[in-house]
Scaffold this active site. Structure first.
Site, PDB file in Angstrom:
ATOM      1  N   GLN A 107      70.808  28.962  25.529  1.00 26.75           N
ATOM      2  CA  GLN A 107      70.642  30.142  25.080  1.00 26.75           C
ATOM      3  C   GLN A 107      71.970  30.493  24.201  1.00 26.75           C
ATOM      4  OE1 GLN A 107      73.376  32.626  28.102  1.00 26.75           O
ATOM      5  NE2 GLN A 107      71.414  33.839  28.392  1.00 26.75           N
ATOM      6  N   TYR A 179      75.726  42.205  25.211  1.00 28.42           N
ATOM      7  CA  TYR A 179      75.985  41.009  23.473  1.00 28.42           C
ATOM      8  C   TYR A 179      75.430  41.987  22.766  1.00 28.42           C
ATOM      9  CZ  TYR A 179      78.519  38.948  27.986  1.00 28.42           C
ATOM     10  OH  TYR A 179      79.241  38.488  29.111  1.00 28.42           O
ATOM     11  N   ARG A 227      66.201  36.951  26.723  1.00 32.63           N
ATOM     12  CA  ARG A 227      67.138  37.495  27.958  1.00 32.63           C
ATOM     13  C   ARG A 227      67.570  38.955  27.461  1.00 32.63           C
ATOM     14  NH1 ARG A 227      72.124  35.821  31.964  1.00 32.63           N
ATOM     15  NH2 ARG A 227      70.443  36.053  33.527  1.00 32.63           N
ATOM     16  N   GLY A 343      71.376  31.347  40.200  1.00 29.29           N
ATOM     17  CA  GLY A 343      72.756  31.142  39.333  1.00 29.29           C
ATOM     18  C   GLY A 343      73.227  30.433  40.408  1.00 29.29           C
ATOM     19  N   ARG A 344      74.345  31.384  40.751  1.00 27.67           N
ATOM     20  CA  ARG A 344      75.557  30.906  41.425  1.00 27.67           C
ATOM     21  C   ARG A 344      74.827  29.277  42.506  1.00 27.67           C
ATOM     22  NH1 ARG A 344      77.908  36.010  43.604  1.00 27.67           N
ATOM     23  NH2 ARG A 344      75.334  36.583  43.524  1.00 27.67           N
TER      24      ARG A 344
END
Length: 376
Positions: A107, A179, A227, A343-344
């Site tokens: 990424q 971002y 993304r 993810g987590r």
């Protein structure tokens, strides 16, 4: 011998797009870890990713890795996608994942004004953004000049070429969560009066130019994932698109520029993207709408396998217990997405995918805050 439903089995069908030839529909979501001193991925980082590939993940999407711009990010322990040592570290990661039959993409990341005003990395360099504004709309850092934009396009291209040369199977551009690329999308942070600001189409122009420049440099076959999100790290209710028509206006230029897969980042994968719409349209998730308006393959993400959303931009704060994926299976069966990023749940349980495949979901491990503190 497996004991799973046809809906679960469907997530273990292969998936292909350009350079990606995946054994199943599961991706590891990108999660910032900051275990790469001086920006160099270590042997422990390689083992961390290898373990998830060994656990059955088809596609590893790495944590964000800085592109070669001095204002890309604030932290010295975030990996970089430039420099011989950092790229050698990444080569070890790639080889480790490939050894387990997985594929991997980096990424590529630039935080823009999200870098803050007290960076540890290159503290003498001022943070930048489209209009010299913070995510709250107040003055911060400096606005990017036309020359800056040209240099940034080159930096993204260099990072993409580095990825290709290192043996990655594609790339992902981080254009979400407030971002830098997302700061161009958002009307609160992009007040430019040149060709990169104003209308929605103008605000999308620079990110699309980055994609086009990368596509020209890497050739037609390397998969480019993009993304994006509605929400920002500073505003979970933010929207870049108020309705499906606006969403199409945001995403179509990216598709035309060369994106192959769209990664629709949400905090809860099951939530409707536009709940105000009537009937079945009001039930469709963001990945589903993305696929509907672009025709491209999509990745869904957001608290998969867990009962609680993260509380800040991947802070790791807040434990989450194991949750079922019935709604995820329904969405996949109806064609809303092609890949699902976990993810987590994968931080807690590297074998999460394998256990699901083998009908052992009752053995999934709950996520606890301490899982973020190590690379186990």
């Amino acid at each position: 011998m497996t004991d799973t439903s046809p809906a679960v089995d469907a997530l273990f069908e292969p998936f292909e797009v350009k350079s990606l030839h995946l054994r199943n529909r599961f991706a590891m979501a990108p999660m910032t870890r900051m275990f790469s001193p001086d920006g160099i991925p270590t042997a422990e980082v390689a083992e961390y990713y290898r373990r998830r590939a060994a656990g059955g993940v088809g596609l590893i999407i790495t944590e964000g890795t800085y592109i070669p711009d001095p204002a890309a990010g604030p932290d010295t322990a975030v990996p970089r996608h430039y420099g011989d040592q950092s790229l050698a570290g990444w080569k070890s990661v790639v080889d480790a994942v490939h050894s387990e039959g997985g594929q991997i993409i980096p990424q590529l990341w630039h935080l823009g004004i999200g870098r803050g005003d007290a960076p540890e990395l290159n503290p003498e360099v001022e943070s930048v953004s489209p209009s010299g504004l913070g995510l709250d709309g107040t003055p911060a850092g400096r606005a990017l000049t036309a020359a800056d934009l040209e240099a940034l396009r080159d930096a993204w291209v260099t990072a993409a070429l580095n990825a290709k040369a290192t043996g990655f199977d594609g790339i992902e551009l981080h254009g979400a969560h407030g971002y830098l690329l997302d700061q161009f999308f958002w009307e609160r942070t992009n007040l430019r009066s040149d060709t990169y600001g104003g209308s929605l189409e103008a605000r999308v122009r620079f990110p699309a130019e980055v994609v086009a420049a990368i596509r020209e440099a890497v050739g037609p076959d390397l998969a480019i994932v993009y993304r994006y999100s509605q929400w920002k790290s500073s505003d979970y209710n933010a929207r870049i698109a108020a309705d499906p028509g606006e969403l199409a206006r945001v995403l179509t230029p990216l598709v035309d520029a060369g994106v192959d897969v769209l990664h629709s980042s949400t905090r809860r994968y099951w939530e409707p993207a536009f709940p105000e719409l009537p009937g079945a349209d009001g039930e469709l998730g963001l990945a589903g709408w993305t696929k509907k308006v672009t025709g491209l393959p999509t990745i869904t993400v957001g608290s998969v396998g867990l009962d609680k959303v993260f509380t800040t931009t991947f802070s790791g704060k807040g434990d989450s217990n194991v949750a079922g994926i019935d709604r995820l299976l329904e969405q996949h069966a109806s064609g809303e997405f092609d890949l699902v990023a976990v993810g987590r749940a994968l931080l807690a349980d590297p074998e999460w995918v394998r256990k699901l495949r083998e009908g052992r979901s009752d053995e999934h491990i709950a996520y606890r805050q301490e899982h973020q503190q190590t690379l186990v």
